[in-house]
Design an enzyme around this catalytic site. Structure first.
Site, PDB file in Angstrom:
ATOM      1  N   THR A 166      -9.802  10.283 -25.752  1.00 54.96           N
ATOM      2  CA  THR A 166      -9.521   9.632 -27.038  1.00 54.96           C
ATOM      3  C   THR A 166      -9.165   8.153 -26.856  1.00 54.96           C
ATOM      4  O   THR A 166      -9.814   7.268 -27.421  1.00 54.96           O
ATOM      5  CB  THR A 166      -8.351  10.360 -27.750  1.00 54.96           C
ATOM      6  OG1 THR A 166      -8.679  11.742 -27.878  1.00 54.96           O
ATOM      7  CG2 THR A 166      -8.070   9.772 -29.113  1.00 54.96           C
ATOM      8  N   VAL A 167      -8.138   7.874 -26.063  1.00 55.00           N
ATOM      9  CA  VAL A 167      -7.654   6.487 -25.941  1.00 55.00           C
ATOM     10  C   VAL A 167      -8.614   5.649 -25.095  1.00 55.00           C
ATOM     11  O   VAL A 167      -8.934   4.504 -25.447  1.00 55.00           O
ATOM     12  CB  VAL A 167      -6.217   6.456 -25.355  1.00 55.00           C
ATOM     13  CG1 VAL A 167      -5.692   5.020 -25.324  1.00 55.00           C
ATOM     14  CG2 VAL A 167      -5.269   7.339 -26.157  1.00 55.00           C
ATOM     15  N   VAL A 197       4.821   4.425 -26.520  1.00 53.73           N
ATOM     16  CA  VAL A 197       5.797   4.827 -27.552  1.00 53.73           C
ATOM     17  C   VAL A 197       5.305   4.352 -28.912  1.00 53.73           C
ATOM     18  O   VAL A 197       5.038   3.163 -29.100  1.00 53.73           O
ATOM     19  CB  VAL A 197       7.195   4.220 -27.277  1.00 53.73           C
ATOM     20  CG1 VAL A 197       8.208   4.741 -28.288  1.00 53.73           C
ATOM     21  CG2 VAL A 197       7.653   4.502 -25.862  1.00 53.73           C
ATOM     22  N   GLY A 206       2.507   4.767 -30.511  1.00 48.54           N
ATOM     23  CA  GLY A 206       1.080   4.440 -30.652  1.00 48.54           C
ATOM     24  C   GLY A 206       0.810   2.978 -30.925  1.00 48.54           C
ATOM     25  O   GLY A 206       1.057   2.111 -30.095  1.00 48.54           O
ATOM     26  N   GLY A 223      -7.563  13.787 -32.637  1.00 49.43           N
ATOM     27  CA  GLY A 223      -7.174  13.058 -31.410  1.00 49.43           C
ATOM     28  C   GLY A 223      -5.714  12.667 -31.382  1.00 49.43           C
ATOM     29  O   GLY A 223      -5.315  11.813 -30.594  1.00 49.43           O
ATOM     30  N   GLU A 256      -1.301  16.001 -27.890  1.00 48.90           N
ATOM     31  CA  GLU A 256      -1.363  15.957 -26.422  1.00 48.90           C
ATOM     32  C   GLU A 256      -2.297  17.061 -25.927  1.00 48.90           C
ATOM     33  O   GLU A 256      -2.586  18.016 -26.658  1.00 48.90           O
ATOM     34  CB  GLU A 256       0.041  16.191 -25.843  1.00 48.90           C
ATOM     35  CG  GLU A 256       1.026  15.098 -26.161  1.00 48.90           C
ATOM     36  CD  GLU A 256       0.549  13.730 -25.692  1.00 48.90           C
ATOM     37  OE1 GLU A 256       0.312  13.540 -24.493  1.00 48.90           O
ATOM     38  OE2 GLU A 256       0.412  12.835 -26.540  1.00 48.90           O
ATOM     39  N   ASP A 308       7.375  15.415 -26.193  1.00 46.44           N
ATOM     40  CA  ASP A 308       6.691  14.117 -26.255  1.00 46.44           C
ATOM     41  C   ASP A 308       7.667  13.049 -26.771  1.00 46.44           C
ATOM     42  O   ASP A 308       7.708  11.925 -26.264  1.00 46.44           O
ATOM     43  CB  ASP A 308       5.457  14.231 -27.164  1.00 46.44           C
ATOM     44  CG  ASP A 308       4.727  12.908 -27.295  1.00 46.44           C
ATOM     45  OD1 ASP A 308       4.144  12.456 -26.297  1.00 46.44           O
ATOM     46  OD2 ASP A 308       4.762  12.314 -28.395  1.00 46.44           O
ATOM     47  N   LYS A 346       9.319   9.491 -25.061  1.00 44.33           N
ATOM     48  CA  LYS A 346       9.299   8.192 -25.755  1.00 44.33           C
ATOM     49  C   LYS A 346      10.716   7.659 -25.976  1.00 44.33           C
ATOM     50  O   LYS A 346      10.950   6.447 -25.874  1.00 44.33           O
ATOM     51  CB  LYS A 346       8.577   8.351 -27.101  1.00 44.33           C
ATOM     52  CG  LYS A 346       7.097   8.639 -26.936  1.00 44.33           C
ATOM     53  CD  LYS A 346       6.490   9.148 -28.232  1.00 44.33           C
ATOM     54  CE  LYS A 346       4.983   9.286 -28.134  1.00 44.33           C
ATOM     55  NZ  LYS A 346       4.386   9.951 -29.300  1.00 44.33           N
TER      56      LYS A 346
HETATM   57  N1  LIG Z   1      -4.135  10.333 -28.328  1.00 44.98           N
HETATM   58  C1  LIG Z   1      -3.150   9.582 -28.749  1.00 44.98           C
HETATM   59  O1  LIG Z   1      -2.981   9.352 -29.964  1.00 44.98           O
HETATM   60  C2  LIG Z   1      -2.203   8.969 -27.780  1.00 44.98           C
HETATM   61  C3  LIG Z   1      -2.226   9.267 -26.450  1.00 44.98           C
HETATM   62  N2  LIG Z   1      -1.331   8.682 -25.586  1.00 44.98           N
HETATM   63  C4  LIG Z   1      -1.373   8.995 -24.171  1.00 44.98           C
HETATM   64  O2  LIG Z   1      -2.584   8.473 -23.628  1.00 44.98           O
HETATM   65  C5  LIG Z   1      -3.038   9.294 -22.557  1.00 44.98           C
HETATM   66  C6  LIG Z   1      -4.445   9.755 -22.849  1.00 44.98           C
HETATM   67  O3  LIG Z   1      -4.442  10.481 -24.053  1.00 44.98           O
HETATM   68  P1  LIG Z   1      -5.805  10.939 -24.744  1.00 44.98           P
HETATM   69  O4  LIG Z   1      -6.830   9.903 -24.580  1.00 44.98           O
HETATM   70  O5  LIG Z   1      -5.415  11.396 -26.096  1.00 44.98           O
HETATM   71  O6  LIG Z   1      -6.164  12.214 -23.856  1.00 44.98           O
HETATM   72  P2  LIG Z   1      -7.593  12.866 -23.662  1.00 44.98           P
HETATM   73  O7  LIG Z   1      -7.354  14.240 -23.137  1.00 44.98           O
HETATM   74  O8  LIG Z   1      -8.414  12.707 -24.884  1.00 44.98           O
HETATM   75  O9  LIG Z   1      -8.232  11.952 -22.526  1.00 44.98           O
HETATM   76  C7  LIG Z   1      -7.851  11.974 -21.196  1.00 44.98           C
HETATM   77  C8  LIG Z   1      -9.113  11.844 -20.369  1.00 44.98           C
HETATM   78  O10 LIG Z   1      -8.748  11.671 -19.006  1.00 44.98           O
HETATM   79  C9  LIG Z   1      -9.490  12.608 -18.244  1.00 44.98           C
HETATM   80  N3  LIG Z   1      -8.735  12.961 -17.049  1.00 44.98           N
HETATM   81  C10 LIG Z   1      -7.572  13.623 -16.974  1.00 44.98           C
HETATM   82  N4  LIG Z   1      -7.205  13.787 -15.688  1.00 44.98           N
HETATM   83  C11 LIG Z   1      -8.182  13.225 -14.948  1.00 44.98           C
HETATM   84  C12 LIG Z   1      -8.385  13.090 -13.556  1.00 44.98           C
HETATM   85  N5  LIG Z   1      -7.514  13.587 -12.680  1.00 44.98           N
HETATM   86  N6  LIG Z   1      -9.496  12.461 -13.136  1.00 44.98           N
HETATM   87  C13 LIG Z   1     -10.400  11.962 -14.019  1.00 44.98           C
HETATM   88  N7  LIG Z   1     -10.268  12.059 -15.351  1.00 44.98           N
HETATM   89  C14 LIG Z   1      -9.155  12.689 -15.811  1.00 44.98           C
HETATM   90  C15 LIG Z   1      -9.691  13.791 -19.147  1.00 44.98           C
HETATM   91  O11 LIG Z   1     -10.750  14.584 -18.692  1.00 44.98           O
HETATM   92  P3  LIG Z   1     -10.750  16.156 -19.056  1.00 44.98           P
HETATM   93  O12 LIG Z   1     -10.921  16.220 -20.547  1.00 44.98           O
HETATM   94  O13 LIG Z   1     -11.893  16.664 -18.263  1.00 44.98           O
HETATM   95  O14 LIG Z   1      -9.418  16.696 -18.616  1.00 44.98           O
HETATM   96  C16 LIG Z   1     -10.012  13.085 -20.459  1.00 44.98           C
HETATM   97  O15 LIG Z   1     -11.345  12.684 -20.547  1.00 44.98           O
HETATM   98  C17 LIG Z   1      -2.024  10.442 -22.469  1.00 44.98           C
HETATM   99  O16 LIG Z   1      -1.066  10.119 -21.508  1.00 44.98           O
HETATM  100  C18 LIG Z   1      -1.383  10.470 -23.850  1.00 44.98           C
HETATM  101  O17 LIG Z   1      -0.075  10.981 -23.834  1.00 44.98           O
HETATM  102  C19 LIG Z   1      -0.412   7.755 -26.007  1.00 44.98           C
HETATM  103  C20 LIG Z   1      -0.358   7.400 -27.312  1.00 44.98           C
HETATM  104  C21 LIG Z   1      -1.202   8.018 -28.322  1.00 44.98           C
HETATM  105  N1  LIG Z   2       0.576  13.261 -29.223  1.00 42.55           N
HETATM  106  C1  LIG Z   2       1.197  12.022 -29.521  1.00 42.55           C
HETATM  107  C2  LIG Z   2       0.224  10.917 -29.286  1.00 42.55           C
HETATM  108  C3  LIG Z   2       0.853   9.600 -29.275  1.00 42.55           C
HETATM  109  O1  LIG Z   2       1.810   9.314 -28.575  1.00 42.55           O
HETATM  110  C4  LIG Z   2       1.637  12.001 -30.960  1.00 42.55           C
HETATM  111  O2  LIG Z   2       1.202  12.859 -31.721  1.00 42.55           O
HETATM  112  O3  LIG Z   2       2.444  11.122 -31.315  1.00 42.55           O
END
Ligand SMILES: NC(=O)C1=CN([C@@H]2O[C@H](COP(=O)(O)OP(=O)(O)OC[C@H]3O[C@@H](n4cnc5c(N)ncnc54)[C@H](OP(=O)(O)O)[C@@H]3O)[C@@H](O)[C@H]2O)C=CC1
Ligand SMILES: N[C@@H](CC=O)C(=O)O
Length: 395
Positions: free
Chosen positions: A10-11, A120, A122, A175, A178, A189, A193
Site C-alpha cells: 500500500t504505502v 504516527v 499517517g 489499505g 495492518e 498499533d 504510535k
Molecule cells: N497502510 C497504511 O495506511 C499505513 C501503514 N504504515 C506502515 O507502513 C508499513 C507498510 O504498510 P503497508 O504498505 O500498508 O503494508 P503492505 O502489507 O501493504 O505492504 C508491505 C509490503 O512489503 C512486503 N514485504 C514484507 N516483508 C518483506 C520482506 N521481508 N521482503 C520483501 N518484501 C517484504 C510485503 O510483501 P507480502 O505482501 O508478500 O508480505 C508487501 O508487499 C507498515 O509498517 C505499516 O505499519 C504506516 C502508516 C499508515
Molecule cells: N493500520 C494503521 C495504519 C496507519 O498507521 C491505522 O489504521 O491507523
C-alpha cells in the site's frame, strides 16, 4: 536524489506513484532507483530487485524508504542502510517504537538522517510539529485518535449499523489496516504510535509492553454504540498521556466524547493528534491517518526534508521522568455479565441499568488490570472511559 523503496504494498506503491508522477519541481528531483521485493514476486518493473545488497551496498542510493512492516528484517535493513551512509525514512511504527534510540544514534554516528513522520497519524505532520513545539515548550500532554482503522470501524458502526467484521474487511480493502489487523483493533498499533510520540515529547525511552494499559474495541457491540448514542456520546479509541511533575502516564482505551468536543467529529479513517504546551496551549491536528496516498505523502515529505537538510530536534540526554500508569483517576462504564465487585472495590461501583455499571475514581492502570482479570471470566466484557462532565448523562 536516488530513492530505494523496501516493500511494495500500500504505502510503497503510493511513494512510487507520487515520485513517478512528479507533480511539483520538488518531487521531480527525486528518482526511484530500486524497489526491494520478495524473491517470489514477479519483477514487473525495471527498478525491482530481490537482492537487498543491490541497495544497501550501492553508493548511488541516497535514501532508503522502509515500508515493509514487521520487526525483522526491517530492523536489520534500516541499521545497515544507516551504517552504509544512507538516509532512512520509515513508516514502520512497530520497529521504530522498539528500536528508536538505536536508529537515532546510528544515524547520528553516521551523519545521516532517520525520519519517521508517517509512522504516527499517517498523513498528519504530527512528529514535525511536536518537535517544533518542543523548541519552545514543555509538552504536558498528548492525546489523540491515532488509528485510522479503528476510527473507521467505530464511525461506520454508528452510521451504517453494519457488522464489525464487514467494516474491518472494508478497512483492509482500503489499505488502512495492518497486516495483522488485531494491532488496530486491540490498540497495539496506537501503543507504538503513542510510545514514539511521548518518547519524543518527554525525552524518555519507554517501549511497548504487555504491562502497559491498552484496551481496544474487539468487544464493542451494536448495542454499546446504540446506548452511547442514546446518551448523546460518541466513542473513540484514544491514546492519551499526561505529564505531572516528574511522572507521566499513558493509556489506550475507548473513550466517550460529547458533541462539543472535537474528537467526536473525527470520522472515517481520519486521525486527530493533539498536545498541550506551556505557551502554545492546546494544539491539534486532523487529517487522514491511514491509507495509500496520505501515508505516502508523509514519507515523501520526509524525503524532501532530507533534500532540504531540515534540522531535527533530538535532545542528547534522556529525561528522568518516570512512568506511573496510576497517575490519573477517571471513571468508566463497564458492560459485563460477571460480578464486577470481584474485581473492583464495590464502593466505587454504581449500577446504571441492568447492562452497564459505572466505576468511579479509578486509576487507569488498576482499571485495566481489573479488566484483564475480568475478561478471563467474561471474554465479551467491554469498558469505556467517560469524562466527569458527562457522568450525569448516565446516572
Ligand atoms: N497502510 C497504511 O495506511 C499505513 C501503514 N504504515 C506502515 O507502513 C508499513 C507498510 O504498510 P503497508 O504498505 O500498508 O503494508 P503492505 O502489507 O501493504 O505492504 C508491505 C509490503 O512489503 C512486503 N514485504 C514484507 N516483508 C518483506 C520482506 N521481508 N521482503 C520483501 N518484501 C517484504 C510485503 O510483501 P507480502 O505482501 O508478500 O508480505 C508487501 O508487499 C507498515 O509498517 C505499516 O505499519 C504506516 C502508516 C499508515
Ligand atoms: N493500520 C494503521 C495504519 C496507519 O498507521 C491505522 O489504521 O491507523
Amino acid at each position: 536524489m536516488n530513492i530505494a523503496i523496501l516493500g511494495f504494498g500500500t504505502v510503497g506503491t503510493g511513494v512510487y506513484d507520487i515520485i513517478k508522477k512528479g507533480n511539483t519541481t520538488h518531487t521531480q528531483n527525486l528518482t526511484v532507483s530500486h524497489i526491494f521485493v520478495r524473491e517470489t514476486r514477479t519483477k514487473d518493473l525495471p527498478e525491482m530487485t530481490a537482492n537487498i545488497d543491490d541497495i544497501l551496498l550501492n553508493d548511488d542510493v541516497d535514501v532508503v524508504v522502509e515500508v515493509m512492516g514487521g520487526i525483522e528484517p526491517a530492523h536489520d535493513y534500516i541499521l545497515k542502510a544507516l551504517q552504509n551512509g544512507k538516509h532512512v525514512v520509515s513508516a514502520n511504527k512497530a520497529v521504530i517504537a522498539k528500536y528508536m534510540d538505536e536508529f537515532v544514534k546510528t544515524a547520528q554516528d553516521n551523519n545521516v538522517d532517520f525520519y519517521f513522520e508517517s509512522s504516527v497519524a499517517g498523513g498528519i505532520p504530527w512528529i514535525k510539529n511536536l518537535e517544533r513545539s518542543l523548541r519552545i515548550d514543555n509538552v504536558s500532554s498528548i492525546s489523540g485518535i491515532f488509528n485510522g482503522t479503528s476510527n473507521f470501524i467505530l464511525d461506520q458502526m454508528k452510521k451504517t449499523g453494519q457488522p464489525f467484521a464487514d467494516i474491518l474487511k472494508e478497512a483492509q480493502d482500503l489499505g488502512y489496516a495492518e497486516a495483522d489487523p488485531s494491532a488496530d483493533i486491540d490498540g497495539y498499533d496506537i501503543e507504538n504510535k503513542l510510545c514514539i510520540s511521548f518518547n519524543l515529547a518527554y525525552n524518555t525511552s519507554i517501549k511497548p509492553s504487555a504491562e502497559l494499559p491498552c484496551f481496544g474495541i474487539r468487544n464493542i457491540t451494536d448495542q454499546d454504540i446504540n446506548y452511547f448514542n442514546e446518551l448523546g456520546l460518541i466513542v473513540k479509541l484514544m491514546g492519551k498521556s499526561r505529564r505531572a511533575q516528574n511522572e507521566f502516564d499513558y493509556v489506550i482505551e475507548p473513550t466517550l466524547y460529547n458533541p462539543s468536543q472535537v474528537e467526536s467529529s473525527i470520522n472515517d479513517n481520519f486521525n486527530y493528534a493533539s498536545l498541550n504546551g506551556d505557551t502554545i496551549g492546546e494544539l491539534g491536528f486532523m487529517g487522514q491517518g491511514a491509507g495509500k496516498f496520505p501515508t505516502a505523502n508523509a514519507v515523501v515529505q520526509d524525503i524532501l526534508d532530507i533534500v532540504d537538510q531540515t534540522p531535527r530536534v533530538i535532545p542528547a540526554e534522556k529525561s528522568t521522568l518516570k512512568l506511573n500508569t496510576n497517575l490519573s483517576l477517571t471513571d468508566y462504564l463497564v458492560r459485563t455479565s460477571a460480578d464486577l465487585s470481584q474485581y473492583v472495590n464495590s464502593s466505587q461501583i454504581k449500577a446504571v441499568n441492568n447492562i452497564y455499571s459505572l466505576v468511579e475514581s479509578m486509576p487507569a492502570g488498576k482499571m485495566h488490570q481489573a479488566m484483564a482479570q475480568l475478561l478471563k471470566e467474561d471474554n465479551q466484557a467491554f469498558m469505556v472511559n467517560i469524562a466527569a462532565n458527562d457522568k450525569e448523562r448516565v446516572l
